[in-house]
Write an enzyme that holds these catalytic residues in place. Structure first.
Site, mmCIF file in Angstrom:
data_model
loop_
_atom_site.group_PDB
_atom_site.id
_atom_site.type_symbol
_atom_site.label_atom_id
_atom_site.label_comp_id
_atom_site.label_asym_id
_atom_site.label_seq_id
_atom_site.Cartn_x
_atom_site.Cartn_y
_atom_site.Cartn_z
ATOM 1 N N ASP A 38 -13.125 -18.511 -1.164
ATOM 2 C CA ASP A 38 -11.793 -18.324 -0.603
ATOM 3 C C ASP A 38 -10.753 -18.019 -1.673
ATOM 4 O O ASP A 38 -10.906 -18.363 -2.849
ATOM 5 C CB ASP A 38 -11.369 -19.543 0.217
ATOM 6 C CG ASP A 38 -11.534 -20.869 -0.520
ATOM 7 O OD1 ASP A 38 -12.434 -20.966 -1.384
ATOM 8 O OD2 ASP A 38 -10.773 -21.810 -0.230
ATOM 9 N N GLU A 78 -12.984 -23.994 -0.332
ATOM 10 C CA GLU A 78 -12.900 -24.927 -1.455
ATOM 11 C C GLU A 78 -11.453 -25.258 -1.763
ATOM 12 O O GLU A 78 -11.135 -26.388 -2.140
ATOM 13 C CB GLU A 78 -13.592 -24.345 -2.691
ATOM 14 C CG GLU A 78 -13.700 -25.299 -3.865
ATOM 15 C CD GLU A 78 -12.434 -25.408 -4.724
ATOM 16 O OE1 GLU A 78 -12.198 -26.474 -5.322
ATOM 17 O OE2 GLU A 78 -11.676 -24.406 -4.779
ATOM 18 N N GLU A 79 -10.561 -24.281 -1.619
ATOM 19 C CA GLU A 79 -9.159 -24.520 -1.941
ATOM 20 C C GLU A 79 -8.526 -25.553 -1.017
ATOM 21 O O GLU A 79 -7.546 -26.199 -1.382
ATOM 22 C CB GLU A 79 -8.368 -23.203 -1.877
ATOM 23 C CG GLU A 79 -8.799 -22.153 -2.894
ATOM 24 C CD GLU A 79 -8.572 -22.566 -4.339
ATOM 25 O OE1 GLU A 79 -7.970 -23.639 -4.573
ATOM 26 O OE2 GLU A 79 -9.000 -21.830 -5.241
ATOM 27 N N HIS A 132 -4.282 -20.661 -10.266
ATOM 28 C CA HIS A 132 -3.300 -20.794 -9.198
ATOM 29 C C HIS A 132 -1.949 -20.198 -9.593
ATOM 30 O O HIS A 132 -0.924 -20.543 -8.998
ATOM 31 C CB HIS A 132 -3.141 -22.259 -8.766
ATOM 32 C CG HIS A 132 -4.353 -22.809 -8.076
ATOM 33 N ND1 HIS A 132 -4.288 -23.680 -7.019
ATOM 34 C CD2 HIS A 132 -5.682 -22.624 -8.297
ATOM 35 C CE1 HIS A 132 -5.509 -24.004 -6.623
ATOM 36 N NE2 HIS A 132 -6.376 -23.365 -7.395
#
Length: 447
Positions: free
Chosen positions: A99, A166-167, A410
């Site tokens: 993702d 996963e995020e 990020h």
């Protein structure tokens, strides 16, 4: 398209410095012929957590193109599982997350994402691969291709797991709940890697012990009694109650856990009220909670509930209006590398690539990773989670000399040097699987 423009020509200098495996040229050929274009496609087409339908379909297609892999889609939502069998022997799980993140890419790369997508929260946002998951899934295809071409070198089963979300640290749990360890061969070992912007290309970080902290998202709803701002005695102000809760929460880490045990309680959002002179009837807090062991994790979560409820009581709230504390499903336990497995594979990496490829990096924060679900103690599956460097040494040298800092994960500026990252990720994972699935005769000969 090639990515010499990524940073500079010096980007590739660190990569050839490591020793090459005997199949390194084949990985290079795979990258030139297939993996480079595949990475480019993934980077241009990121998708948000639980919405990775196009990414999952492409991964299923790529896995099916490799001889000998049985592919199952829609495992735990958008997850994909590929099983490659090669006779009797252990089973190794290889996981890659897929993702992206709700960020507008500002990397300046020619293949920068322009995708906009509506997430599961109903919010439309730009999307980018700001954490390197495009490297992970590309390398998984590279690893599967190499293992399919080298079946004379190993014996057993490999389970390739393409994991969603996963995020939002939920995809691993959902795949397990959908039968990952019952519908498919249960692994004897579980492996994963992360590409790391803070580490030079050509480097592997493979440390034993804690790899990532636990993470829990906590929501606190504070129910007050609305009133005019000039008549505060007629209401119960949820903003004041919320402020008292925020300050009291700071004592959990400072006074309730050992100073030798890490912990974090961060209030990331405080929402309440709508106008200057109105006392609202509600305020909401959003927290992230981190720990490095389950006992500390429980102390923090229990303490948050106790403080929130009793600050409400202290302010005279009725029992049916006390603050509500909810721990979100966006939670994950601590990720711990199995000591014996880590020692074994560190030795294997040193033999394959040379001692110089290995680095140890002290932890500088309490990031989380839901790979932890695959390797929880009660499941009996030892795990190994390592990192592969993704930024050329030249970029670190330039930053040290006063140039722009290296963008971290990020960040809208995040960028990874794809060729050395994908190639080393592919080679390292292939080396690890080959070591764990050595035929019995080969194992006896080397022991």
């Amino acid at each position: 398209m090639r990515y010499g423009v990524l940073l500079c020509l010096a980007a590739f200098a660190a990569f050839p410095a490591r020793a090459a495996t005997e199949f390194g040229p084949a990985v290079k050929a795979d990258y030139d012929q297939r993996l480079g274009a595949l990475f480019d496609w993934f980077h241009r087409h990121p998708e948000l957590s639980y919405k990775e339908t196009a990414t999952a379909a492409r991964m299923a297609k790529e896995l099916r193109a490799i001889p000998g892999i049985e592919v199952t889609e829609r495992v735990g939502g958008t997850g994909v599982v590929g099983v490659m069998r090669n006779g009797d022997g252990p089973t190794v799980l290889v996981r890659a997350d897929m993702d992206g993140l709700p960020l507008k890419e500002a990397s300046g790369l020619p293949n920068a994402s322009t995708v906009v997508q509506t997430g599961i929260d109903g919010v439309e946002s730009p999307v980018m691969h700001a954490c390197g998951h495009d490297v992970h899934i590309t390398s998984l295809i590279g690893t599967a291709s190499r293992l399919a071409a080298m079946k004379d070198r190993w014996q057993g089963t490999v389970v390739f797991v393409v994991q969603p979300a996963e995020e939002r640290i939920g995809g691993a749990r959902m795949m397990l709940e959908d039968g990952l360890y019952t519908r498919f061969p249960k692994p004897d070992y579980a492996l994963a890697f992360h590409v790391d912007a803070d580490t030079p290309t050509g480097t592997i970080v493979a440390d034993p012990g804690i790899s990532s902290s636990s993470s829990d998202s906590v929501d606190i709803a504070i129910h007050g009694v609305g009133a005019h701002g000039a008549y505060p005695h007629q209401g119960k102000d949820p903003i004041v109650i919320g402020a008292e809760i925020v300050m009291a929460l700071q004592t959990l880490v400072s006074r309730e856990i050992s100073p030798l045990s890490p912990g974090v309680v961060t209030v990331g959002a405080f929402h309440g009220g709508s106008k200057h002179n109105i006392i609202s009837d509600r305020a909401d807090l959003q927290l992230t909670v981190r720990a490095d062991d389950e006992a500390v994790r429980k102390t923090l979560l229990d303490g948050i509930r106790r403080i929130a409820v009793n600050v409400g009581r202290m302010n005279g709230l009725a029992e049916d209006k006390l603050p509500e504390v909810k721990v979100s499903t966006e939670s994950t336990p601590v990720t711990i590398n199995d000591a014996a497995l880590t020692a074994r594979l560190r030795t294997t990496f040193a033999q394959a690539f040379g001692e110089g490829v290995l680095a140890s990096r002290p932890r500088s924060g309490m990031g989380a990773e839901d790979f932890a679900y695959f390797v929880q103690p009660e499941l009996g599956v030892p795990g190994f989670y390592f990192s592969v460097g993704g930024t050329p040494q030249a970029a670190f040298d330039a930053a040290k000399a006063g140039g722009p800092p290296v963008p971290g994960h990020h960040s809208p500026l995040f960028k990874i040097d794809p060729e050395p990252s994908v190639r080393l990720g592919t080679e390292a994972m292939t080396v690890a699987v080959l070591d764990l699935l050595k035929p019995v005769a080969a194992t006896a000969a080397t022991d």
